[in-house]
Design a protein around this motif. Structure first.
Motif, PDB file in Angstrom:
ATOM      1  N   THR A  56       1.484   0.628  -5.903  1.00  0.00           N
ATOM      2  CA  THR A  56       0.287   1.386  -5.516  1.00  0.00           C
ATOM      3  C   THR A  56      -0.519   1.673  -6.783  1.00  0.00           C
ATOM      4  OG1 THR A  56       1.576   2.448  -3.754  1.00  0.00           O
ATOM      5  CG2 THR A  56      -0.559   3.421  -4.269  1.00  0.00           C
ATOM      6  N   ASP A  72       8.354   1.995   3.571  1.00  0.00           N
ATOM      7  CA  ASP A  72       8.055   2.099   2.138  1.00  0.00           C
ATOM      8  C   ASP A  72       8.714   0.982   1.317  1.00  0.00           C
ATOM      9  OD1 ASP A  72      10.493   3.279   2.715  1.00  0.00           O
ATOM     10  OD2 ASP A  72      10.228   4.943   1.314  1.00  0.00           O
ATOM     11  N   SER A 127       4.146   6.465  -2.343  1.00  0.00           N
ATOM     12  CA  SER A 127       5.218   5.477  -2.228  1.00  0.00           C
ATOM     13  C   SER A 127       5.112   4.709  -0.900  1.00  0.00           C
ATOM     14  CB  SER A 127       6.604   6.110  -2.390  1.00  0.00           C
ATOM     15  OG  SER A 127       6.839   6.987  -1.318  1.00  0.00           O
ATOM     16  N   GLN A 137       7.453   5.675 -14.295  1.00  0.00           N
ATOM     17  CA  GLN A 137       6.021   5.404 -14.337  1.00  0.00           C
ATOM     18  C   GLN A 137       5.340   6.646 -14.867  1.00  0.00           C
ATOM     19  OE1 GLN A 137       3.941   2.785 -13.358  1.00  0.00           O
ATOM     20  NE2 GLN A 137       5.811   1.582 -13.313  1.00  0.00           N
ATOM     21  N   HIS A 185       2.830   3.567  -8.757  1.00  0.00           N
ATOM     22  CA  HIS A 185       4.092   3.364  -8.037  1.00  0.00           C
ATOM     23  C   HIS A 185       4.413   1.882  -8.139  1.00  0.00           C
ATOM     24  CE1 HIS A 185       7.194   3.584  -4.983  1.00  0.00           C
ATOM     25  NE2 HIS A 185       6.608   2.603  -4.350  1.00  0.00           N
ATOM     26  N   ASP A 193       3.715  12.392  -3.551  1.00  0.00           N
ATOM     27  CA  ASP A 193       4.730  11.388  -3.932  1.00  0.00           C
ATOM     28  C   ASP A 193       5.089  10.507  -2.737  1.00  0.00           C
ATOM     29  OD1 ASP A 193       4.965  12.297  -6.527  1.00  0.00           O
ATOM     30  OD2 ASP A 193       6.789  13.470  -6.172  1.00  0.00           O
ATOM     31  N   ASN A 242       7.427  -0.818  -7.356  1.00  0.00           N
ATOM     32  CA  ASN A 242       8.677  -0.998  -6.627  1.00  0.00           C
ATOM     33  C   ASN A 242       9.322  -2.339  -6.977  1.00  0.00           C
ATOM     34  OD1 ASN A 242      10.653  -0.362  -4.793  1.00  0.00           O
ATOM     35  ND2 ASN A 242       9.483  -0.991  -3.001  1.00  0.00           N
TER      36      ASN A 242
END
Ligand code: GUN
Ligand code: ZN
Length: 443
Positions: free
Chosen positions: A417, A411, A121, A435, A425, A117, A427
């Motif tokens: 991603t 990050d 991220s 997600q 991912h 994770d 953002n």
């Protein structure tokens, strides 16, 4: 589903250490289908040639191959940023007590998932990780990565001396456990097994010999270990192996030097060691945040790249002090400056993507945006904080626009991603955070 992503699509046509920054090309769009990159080019042309594609417009964000972390210790996730020790003390004080916990599969699974994770991220799509001596720690990591369909490398860390009770195997069990795990995981989905003696101080000659034999029998695998990280460590190796010519020889004499060997750190190399590593086409893995955090020394990126070494870049968490490959690039820049070589941002970005993939012998699969490559991508916001945005506003070219994010990004700069063609991912502050992970690929 075909996806068309719009942005500043960065790809490399050559190694910028050799060809210069012109080796990096910026396109406008990339098309992905069934987990692969199927086209790269101008936005108008690709919109016309793929009219059915779902379009995601990332604006001025940079779209790059996902970062490849070529050396990490996922079991050290929780002990990152532990204060005040140098290598051997740091291992005994922080690392070994934590690694003891990985005989427990559910603990190992929780940390493996947390590690993946955190790395995703931060835009990292592939990791080459050490596990612990426990087979459970290997199963946990590969299972977590398979559930996310991530291309990963990992192996059971072997140690049969100079480690506490409960964290030692033997030459025989190291060989047999590694062989069993290799048969179970190597080539399954996107997993690759890596034969992993921790380093010479924690392996007897018998264990190094057994792992050398295992590698000879499985030459399609990589082999990873540590080499010449701190001067105290090198002095200790000299005592433990009085017959060896140097640190590298403790591996070489047992069949652990060759193409596909990955040597982490490699700071204090002697001339013979450099020459043999080059001749063998083994890889060196630069871990700059770790080398400054644990006080190890300054890797000679300029000299080693000029000599033609195969070099990857890595966080080395948790000796390394960040999960971010942006932060790792910044540290690589600073370390090289202290050795009188200013690494160009194209060189830094190449190291974190293609360079690491090449060090892992996977550059035909990952690490660059080319047709036929796997669709592991990072989308980077080049104005992610006010400090970065005001510096980037003055940029006259792509590298002036990227460098503030290399030096100051974290990050928050990771806009999205993508792993194997799925966005894992996102953002985007305008979107809800949930997600769904991609379905695992075929075994
Ligand atoms: N040398 C042997 N083991 C380790 C480790 O876990 N981290 C680092 N940085 N160096 C090592
Ligand atoms: Zn390491």
């Amino acid at each position: 589903m075909t996806d068309l992503l719009l942005g500043q699509v960065l790809r490399f046509t050559a190694d910028p250490f050799v060809a210069g920054p012109v080796a990096a090309v910026v396109d406008e769009a990339v098309v992905i289908n069934a987990g692969q990159i199927v086209a790269v080019g101008s936005a108008n042309a690709l919109r016309r040639s793929h009219p059915q594609a779902r379009v995601t417009d990332y604006g001025r964000a940079l779209i790059s191959a996902g970062f490849v972390d070529a050396h990490a210790h996922y079991p050290q996730t929780a002990i990152i940023a532990s204060w005040g020790k140098r290598l051997i003390d740091w291992l005994n004080t922080y690392t070994f007590p934590e690694e003891m916990r990985f005989s427990n599969l559910s603990y190992a699974s929780a940390v493996a998932n947390r590690h993946l994770d955190l790395t995703v991220s931060n835009g990292t799509t592939s990791v080459c990780s050490y596990c612990t001596i426990h087979p459970e720690s290997v199963d946990a990591f590969f299972a977590a990565a398979a559930a996310r369909n991530q291309r990963v490398w990992a192996g059971k860390t072997c140690m049969d001396r100079n480690a506490p009770e409960g964290l030692r195997d033997t030459a025989q069990t190291a060989h047999d456990d590694s062989a069993r795990l290799l048969a179970k995981w190597h080539g399954r989905g996107r997993a690759s097994y890596v034969i992993t003696p921790r380093f010479s101080p924690t392996s007897t000659e018998a264990q190094l010999e057994a792992l050398g034999a295992l590698w000879a029998a499985n030459s399609g695998c990589l082999m990873q270990t540590h080499l010449s990280e701190q001067t105290d460590e090198i002095a200790w190796v000299r005592q433990l192996f009085p017959d060896a010519r140097d640190y590298l020889d403790t591996y070489e004499r047992h069949g652990l030097l060759g193409r596909g060997a990955l040597f982490g750190h490699a700071i204090w190399l002697e001339d013979r060691e450099k020459a043999r590593i080059l001749e063998a086409d083994a890889s060196l893995i630069h871990c700059p945040t770790s080398n400054t955090f644990i006080g190890s020394g300054l890797f000679d990126m300029g000299g080693l790249k000029a000599a033609g070494h195969r070099i990857g870049l890595a966080t080395d968490t948790g000796g390394g002090s960040s999960f971010s490959m942006l932060r790792t690039m910044a540290a690589a820049y600073e370390v090289a400056q202290l050795r009188d070589r200013a690494l160009h941002p194209a060189e830094l970005w190449w190291l974190a993507t293609t360079g690491s993939a090449r060090a892992l012998h996977a550059d035909s699969l990952i690490g660059n945006i080319t047709v036929g490559a796997e669709a592991d991508l990072v989308v980077v916001n080049l104005a992610s904080t006010p400090a970065i945005a005001q510096a980037t506003a003055r940029a006259n070219d792509i590298w002036q626009a990227v460098f503030p994010t290399i030096m100051m990004g974290d990050d928050r700069a990771i806009r999205a991603t993508w792993v194997a063609g799925h966005c894992v991912h996102d953002n985007d502050p305008a979107k809800p955070a949930s997600q769904t992970p991609p379905a695992p690929g075929p075994a």
